[in-house]
Write a protein that holds these residues in place. Structure first.
Motif, PDB file in Angstrom:
ATOM      1  N   GLN A   2      42.969  74.723  88.022  1.00  0.00           N
ATOM      2  CA  GLN A   2      43.091  74.700  89.675  1.00  0.00           C
ATOM      3  C   GLN A   2      42.438  75.655  90.329  1.00  0.00           C
ATOM      4  O   GLN A   2      42.254  76.773  89.660  1.00  0.00           O
ATOM      5  N   TYR A   3      41.549  75.079  91.118  1.00  0.00           N
ATOM      6  CA  TYR A   3      40.575  76.204  91.793  1.00  0.00           C
ATOM      7  C   TYR A   3      40.893  76.231  93.414  1.00  0.00           C
ATOM      8  O   TYR A   3      41.330  75.085  93.678  1.00  0.00           O
ATOM      9  N   GLN A   4      40.627  77.309  94.035  1.00  0.00           N
ATOM     10  CA  GLN A   4      40.677  77.285  95.466  1.00  0.00           C
ATOM     11  C   GLN A   4      39.380  77.622  95.966  1.00  0.00           C
ATOM     12  O   GLN A   4      38.873  78.706  95.494  1.00  0.00           O
ATOM     13  N   GLU A   6      37.320  78.458  99.496  1.00  0.00           N
ATOM     14  CA  GLU A   6      37.277  78.937 100.722  1.00  0.00           C
ATOM     15  C   GLU A   6      35.988  78.541 101.326  1.00  0.00           C
ATOM     16  O   GLU A   6      34.943  79.196 101.058  1.00  0.00           O
ATOM     17  N   THR A  44      40.459  75.925 103.344  1.00  0.00           N
ATOM     18  CA  THR A  44      40.852  76.272 102.235  1.00  0.00           C
ATOM     19  C   THR A  44      41.294  75.032 101.385  1.00  0.00           C
ATOM     20  O   THR A  44      42.259  74.629 101.746  1.00  0.00           O
ATOM     21  N   THR A  46      42.287  73.371  97.736  1.00  0.00           N
ATOM     22  CA  THR A  46      42.680  73.426  96.315  1.00  0.00           C
ATOM     23  C   THR A  46      42.191  72.211  95.449  1.00  0.00           C
ATOM     24  O   THR A  46      42.552  71.139  95.907  1.00  0.00           O
ATOM     25  N   GLU A  81      39.435  80.986  90.659  1.00  0.00           N
ATOM     26  CA  GLU A  81      40.442  80.174  89.853  1.00  0.00           C
ATOM     27  C   GLU A  81      41.791  80.680  90.233  1.00  0.00           C
ATOM     28  O   GLU A  81      42.153  81.710  90.554  1.00  0.00           O
ATOM     29  N   LEU A  82      42.845  79.493  90.450  1.00  0.00           N
ATOM     30  CA  LEU A  82      44.136  80.030  90.637  1.00  0.00           C
ATOM     31  C   LEU A  82      44.794  80.309  89.266  1.00  0.00           C
ATOM     32  O   LEU A  82      44.661  79.482  88.311  1.00  0.00           O
TER      33      LEU A  82
ATOM     34  N   THR B  34      41.764  66.140  96.084  1.00  0.00           N
ATOM     35  CA  THR B  34      41.965  67.357  96.301  1.00  0.00           C
ATOM     36  C   THR B  34      43.667  67.723  95.962  1.00  0.00           C
ATOM     37  O   THR B  34      44.474  66.660  96.364  1.00  0.00           O
ATOM     38  N   ASP B  35      44.029  68.982  95.779  1.00  0.00           N
ATOM     39  CA  ASP B  35      45.625  69.141  95.954  1.00  0.00           C
ATOM     40  C   ASP B  35      46.060  69.465  97.279  1.00  0.00           C
ATOM     41  O   ASP B  35      46.974  69.213  97.667  1.00  0.00           O
ATOM     42  N   SER B  36      45.298  70.184  97.974  1.00  0.00           N
ATOM     43  CA  SER B  36      45.608  70.739  99.653  1.00  0.00           C
ATOM     44  C   SER B  36      44.261  70.876 100.231  1.00  0.00           C
ATOM     45  O   SER B  36      43.289  71.235  99.724  1.00  0.00           O
ATOM     46  N   ARG B  38      43.714  73.040 103.851  1.00  0.00           N
ATOM     47  CA  ARG B  38      44.217  73.614 105.054  1.00  0.00           C
ATOM     48  C   ARG B  38      42.992  74.102 105.839  1.00  0.00           C
ATOM     49  O   ARG B  38      41.930  74.616 105.454  1.00  0.00           O
TER      50      ARG B  38
END
Lengths: 83, 83
Positions: A2-4, A6, A44, A46, A81-82, B34-36, B38
């Motif tokens: 899982q990645y985030q 921005e 943002t 994910t 990376e989360l 995507t997971d989320s 925001r």
């Protein structure tokens, strides 16, 4: 994995920013002088991807196809990376 | 001295983010899961102040009085001096 991501979407230099101008004027009315106010959006996101390169390709495509307008916007992607 | 403040205004955890939800759904229609998603706003404010502490106090007040709604938003201020 899982990645985030921005994603920051800014108006290109020289593009008018009426929201920023309005906020600058409103701040003046409240007694706060500023030299300039520019606005941008931040998203943002994910997402799942098999590695960080695949995640970056995905987010780049999202920006180009939906999130940013390349004629008027610059965008910047910061990926991590989360756990 | 001239300072630049980058102010990020985010919805507090638990607040609904309809714009993010809409973008998430639109990305799905384009084939990007995507997971989320925001959303947040970013303001880049340049201002004059006698030192960085005075600049911070000014920008804090701008956020509390105009830019952010403390009931629904968190905000973060990143300040730097412009040579």
């Amino acid at each position: 994995m899982q990645y985030q991501a921005e994603v920051t979407i800014e108006l290109k230099a020289g593009m008018l920013d009426p929201e920023g101008t309005t906020i600058k004027r409103a701040l003046e009315h409240l007694g706060y002088g500023t030299d300039s106010v520019r606005t941008a959006k931040k998203y943002t996101i994910t997402l799942q991807a098999k590695n960080i390169d695949a995640a970056r390709v995905n987010v780049e495509e999202m920006c180009q196809k939906l999130i940013a307008n390349p004629i008027i916007h610059n965008y910047e992607i910061f990926l991590r990376e989360l756990e």
